[in-house]
Design a protein around this motif. Structure first.
Motif, PDB file in Angstrom:
ATOM      1  N   TRP A 138       0.802  -1.220   0.000  1.00 54.53           N
ATOM      2  CA  TRP A 138       0.000   0.000   0.000  1.00 54.53           C
ATOM      3  C   TRP A 138       0.839   1.276   0.000  1.00 54.53           C
ATOM      4  N   GLN A 141       1.953   1.908  -3.484  1.00 59.68           N
ATOM      5  CA  GLN A 141       0.831   2.350  -4.314  1.00 59.68           C
ATOM      6  C   GLN A 141       0.514   3.821  -4.057  1.00 59.68           C
ATOM      7  N   ALA A 142       0.555   4.209  -2.781  1.00 62.11           N
ATOM      8  CA  ALA A 142       0.290   5.609  -2.444  1.00 62.11           C
ATOM      9  C   ALA A 142       1.360   6.513  -3.028  1.00 62.11           C
ATOM     10  N   ARG A 143       2.607   6.049  -3.017  1.00 65.17           N
ATOM     11  CA  ARG A 143       3.710   6.842  -3.587  1.00 65.17           C
ATOM     12  C   ARG A 143       3.501   7.062  -5.072  1.00 65.17           C
ATOM     13  N   ARG A 145       0.715   7.118  -6.634  1.00 68.63           N
ATOM     14  CA  ARG A 145      -0.477   7.927  -6.882  1.00 68.63           C
ATOM     15  C   ARG A 145      -0.330   9.357  -6.396  1.00 68.63           C
ATOM     16  N   TYR A 146       0.339   9.537  -5.255  1.00 70.25           N
ATOM     17  CA  TYR A 146       0.353  10.862  -4.629  1.00 70.25           C
ATOM     18  C   TYR A 146       1.765  11.435  -4.449  1.00 70.25           C
ATOM     19  N   TRP A 152       2.041  14.322   0.235  1.00 67.18           N
ATOM     20  CA  TRP A 152       2.997  13.225   0.330  1.00 67.18           C
ATOM     21  C   TRP A 152       4.311  13.715   0.946  1.00 67.18           C
ATOM     22  N   TYR A 155       3.774  14.008   4.610  1.00 71.71           N
ATOM     23  CA  TYR A 155       3.721  12.661   5.180  1.00 71.71           C
ATOM     24  C   TYR A 155       5.130  12.075   5.302  1.00 71.71           C
TER      25      TYR A 155
END
Length: 267
Positions: A138, A141-143, A145-146, A152, A155
């Motif tokens: 996950w 995947q977040a990296r 996408r964002y 990001w 974060y």
């Protein structure tokens, strides 16, 4: 130093080239009495003798070792000066500086990793902290996408300073919030009520562990909780209908602050 200095001495420019020291520095050292030329031409130009050049060489060496000009002057001029002690003190400062730079380098490495990976935990640590249902892919995947967003970056800056215990505290705070939301819904807490509004604010505070969440961003996020099947399954798995109830209390809180949930954007 070489003993091939002309008997008439070297000019400032010649000394500057020989020692790789700026003319400005030579003038400054002359003005403060640290290294003065012994000769002058008839026109008043400075000329450095072989002895002057030797002293300048020592000034350059000590300066490269990090000694201040006052300390260099004391070492060169005070016959009672304990030169080894001065150098040991300087070495201690250099060692401390190296340690500080090493820590800075380690911090930079973690920050780079956090920007690229998001979560600086092994797959085993992630499972232990976030539970067996957590997918270690996950964060990647977040990296994807964002990764180009400001959120990001925020974060990643938070993630860089966290280890398993810090992330466990974040996970516990999220779990406690989910439980409080479910209990409030079971108790019939109405959207727009003080208790519901406190839960809305608590959600923003907990989410700040990842990045700051404005009220408009919160509206967009919680609407996604309701619309996205994976998020909805999480909340509705805690209590049937919790995703929709959560969205309703956030919408009510937004309206109380002059925000139309139907037109709110991620800002």
């Amino acid at each position: 130093m070489p003993d091939d200095v002309d008997a008439d001495g070297l000019t400032v420019g010649q000394v500057s080239a020989r020692l790789d020291v700026t003319v400005r520095a030579l003038h400054h050292w002359d003005e403060i009495g640290l290294a003065r030329p012994s000769l002058r031409t008839a026109a008043g130009y400075r000329l450095y003798t072989a002895g002057d050049l030797e002293r300048l060489h020592r000034v350059v060496v000590y300066r490269e070792l990090g000694l201040g000009l006052d300390r260099i002057g004391a070492v060169l001029d005070d016959s009672t000066a304990d030169v080894p002690a001065a150098l040991r003190a300087q070495r201690a400062q250099v060692t401390e500086r190296i340690d500080r730079l090493r820590r800075l380098g380690d911090g930079l490495d973690r920050m780079i990793d956090a920007h690229e990976r998001g979560l600086l935990l092994t797959a085993e640590q992630q499972a232990e902290v976030f539970g067996p249902r957590w997918d270690p892919d996950w964060p990647a995947q977040a990296r994807r996408r964002y990764g180009d967003t400001e959120q990001w970056q925020q974060y990643a800056e938070r993630s860089a300073s966290r280890g398993p215990e810090e992330w466990r505290a974040v996970a516990d705070a999220v779990t406690d919030l989910d439980r409080a939301l479910a209990d409030a819904m079971d108790a019939g807490v109405a959207p727009g009520s003080p208790e519901a509004d406190r839960l809305v604010e608590r959600h923003r505070e907990v989410f700040a562990s990842f990045f700051p969440l404005t009220r408009r961003m919160q509206v967009c996020l919680v609407r996604r909780y309701e619309a996205d099947p994976a998020f909805a399954a999480h909340y509705d798995g805690i209590r049937a209908g919790l995703a929709t109830w959560f969205r309703r209390i956030v919408d009510a809180g937004a309206r109380a602050h002059g925000i139309d949930p139907d037109t709110a954007t991620w800002e």
